[in-house]
Design an enzyme around this catalytic site. Structure first.
Site, short mmCIF file in Angstrom:
data_model
loop_
_atom_site.label_atom_id
_atom_site.label_comp_id
_atom_site.label_asym_id
_atom_site.label_seq_id
_atom_site.Cartn_x
_atom_site.Cartn_y
_atom_site.Cartn_z
N LYS A 1 2.95 -8.86 9.52
CA LYS A 1 2.36 -7.51 9.65
C LYS A 1 0.90 -7.62 10.06
O LYS A 1 0.18 -8.51 9.58
CB LYS A 1 2.50 -6.78 8.30
CG LYS A 1 2.08 -5.32 8.34
CD LYS A 1 2.35 -4.64 7.00
CE LYS A 1 1.94 -3.18 6.98
NZ LYS A 1 2.23 -2.52 5.69
N SER B 1 4.81 1.77 5.87
CA SER B 1 3.98 1.38 6.99
C SER B 1 4.37 0.03 7.62
O SER B 1 3.90 -0.27 8.72
CB SER B 1 2.52 1.29 6.54
OG SER B 1 2.35 0.28 5.57
N SER C 1 5.76 0.69 1.26
CA SER C 1 5.75 0.27 2.67
C SER C 1 6.58 -0.95 3.03
O SER C 1 6.71 -1.26 4.21
CB SER C 1 4.32 0.05 3.13
OG SER C 1 3.76 1.30 3.43
N1 GLN Z 1 3.76 5.97 2.52
C1 GLN Z 1 2.78 5.61 1.55
C2 GLN Z 1 1.40 6.03 2.01
O1 GLN Z 1 1.31 6.58 3.04
C3 GLN Z 1 2.84 4.15 1.26
C4 GLN Z 1 2.08 3.29 2.19
C5 GLN Z 1 2.11 1.85 1.82
O2 GLN Z 1 2.86 1.41 0.96
N2 GLN Z 1 1.24 1.10 2.45
O3 GLN Z 1 0.44 5.84 1.37
#
Ligand code: GLN
Length: 482
Positions: A78, A153, A177
């Protein structure tokens, strides 16, 4: 040779038995990426030259009979995990040209096993989002249906695994994410216990919640990768010194007698019928294997999303204050110091990131700190307490990973609150610092994957892998065709 659906475990065997060479395997993935990633947009950077050089080196280690579990295994990383000499953009214009001068600890650990990095995968900008559509660069698509989001994400990593553009990948999980994109893309993703894996070199979003973990085709593969990246690290004071030998040590052990809790709030009307049904039939499958289903309640779930967004945004506002256009990152213009900083941040950050910075600073400002931030911290204690109570009577907890399957690109674009609400099934796990694994438990009427999450006690990743693996052995996944 078609390696699209190969697991880390089986590629290991093939490499060791000389059925394939590390260079051949690497080339195979690079060819797939070149031919098909334009449909999915999972990678931001493909490190072809470095990958081929690592493969050559890996092969000589394999030939000398000294291979580690990940020697010669091609993985994707990532793009918020720092890689020495390789651009790490966080999918943000702010870091568009940022080349870290060091490796994250997880990368050092993978290098110690002589893995092969194929490239860096797209993500929501600074890991904020659940659709990969907040990326300033590659807005990744779902390999099962390219009109749908891959989740986020870590959507690039999940889509790359799902599409067969790597054997497995690393993602990061702050509020879901790893698990949610794994669910949307029909693969397995493990968010380790907070502190299990070093965060050194992971670009910070919300430091008390962030955790790096594997996305792979099987729970076993997640265990192999976790074995390589876990452990205490002097560079990360929040990493914990909790001993482990092998996260796959319980693989193949029966789940007979295991107590699996089903918290009723996770099966409410907020979750689509098809998703609930698929998770419930997985629960029944466990029952058939001799596990015992236990009813329970986590009533603070109704406060989870607001608590998470307050804590995560407060920490993000503080973490992202370092991007001032001076030390590194995009440099704006202006006649004064202040104008330059304002211009850098205005141009460098996208809309969602700005929204979080505003929300976070608001929640932390004097006058609102007690009303919002402190309340969120109190809720965190309540959530931890409720999970502890459930774990007094159960070994693991089973929930849906997301309220729906992957939705159409654009469906939530102008509705951030809707997007935030969709995190309901994942955020409490981060708030309570617990480990959780997503694995596929079915498909909806359009063939889109449905994921379930198994949540465990702190540092009990081995039981999660055992439980997910037991189900995976009964389930025939339908891999995507591109
Ligand atoms: N969807 C969640 C957010 O927008 C989680 C994001 C994540 O785990 N990095 O914060």
């Amino acid at each position: 040779m078609d390696l699209k659906n190969i697991t880390v475990a089986s590629l290991r065997k093939m490499l060791d038995n000389k059925e394939i060479g590390a260079e051949e395997a690497t080339k195979e993935f690079l060819t797939e990426i070149k031919a098909k990633d334009e449909k999915v947009l999972s990678y931001i950077t493909v490190t072809e030259e470095e990958a081929l050089a690592s493969a050559k080196n890996a092969q000589s280690i394999i030939d000398s009979g000294k291979a580690s579990p990940l020697t010669g295994i091609p993985l994707a990383i990532k793009d918020n995990i720092c890689t020495d000499g390789v651009k790490t953009t966080c999918s943000s214009k702010m870091l568009e040209n940022f080349v870290p001068p060091y490796n994250a600890t997880v990368i050092e650990k993978l290098n110690a096993e002589n893995y092969i990095m194929l490239g860096k995968t797209s993500m929501d900008e600074f890991a904020m989002g659940g659709s990969n559509q907040t990326s300033a660069f590659a807005k990744t698509k779902n390999p099962y249906d390219t009109e749908c989001v891959p989740g986020g994400s870590s959507g690039g990593s999940a889509a790359a695994v799902s599409a067969g553009f790597c054997t497995a990948a690393l993602g990061s999980d702050t509020g879901g994410s790893i698990r949610q994109p794994a669910s949307f893309c029909g693969v397995t993703g493990l968010k380790p216990t907070y502190g299990r894996v070093s965060r050194y070199g992971l670009v910070a979003f919300a430091s008390s919640l962030d955790q790096i973990g594997p996305i792979a085709r099987t729970a076993e593969d997640c265990g192999i990768i976790l074995n390589a990246i876990a452990g205490v690290d002097a560079h990360d004071a929040t990493s914990k010194n909790v001993a482990f030998t092998d996260f796959n040590e319980k693989l193949g052990q029966s789940v007979k007698g295991m107590k699996i809790a089903l918290p009723k709030e996770f099966y409410s009307d907020a979750v689509d019928e098809e998703v609930k049904n698929a998770v419930m039939s997985a629960a029944k499958e466990y029952e058939k294997m001799g596990a015992e289903l236990v009813d329970c309640s986590i009533s603070s779930l109704k406060y989870a999303v607001p608590a998470y967004y307050l804590i995560a945004s407060a920490e993000a506002a503080s973490n992202l204050s370092r991007y001032d256009g001076i030390k590194y990152g995009l440099r704006g213009e202006g006649r004064s110091f202040e104008e330059m900083i304002r211009d850098s941040r205005s141009r460098g950050f996208g809309e969602e990131v700005k929204r979080r910075i505003l929300l976070g600073n608001y929640a932390l400002s004097s006058g609102y700190y007690d009303a919002y931030y402190l309340k969120a911290l109190a809720l965190k204690q309540e959530i931890i307490k409720e999970y502890n109570e459930v774990f007094e009577k159960a070994d693991v907890i089973l929930t849906p990973t997301a309220p729906s399957v992957a939705y159409k690109i654009g469906a939530q674009d102008n509705d951030p609150v809707k997007m935030y609400t969709a995190d309901i099934c994942t955020v409490t796990v981060n708030i309570a610092s617990l480990p959780a694994i997503n694995t596929t438990c079915g498909y909806d009427k359009n063939g889109m994957p449905i994921g379930m999450s198994i949540v465990g006690k702190r540092f009990d990743e081995a039981t999660l892998i055992q439980t997910a693996d037991a189900f995976e052995k009964t389930f025939s996944p339908v891999r995507c065709t591109l």
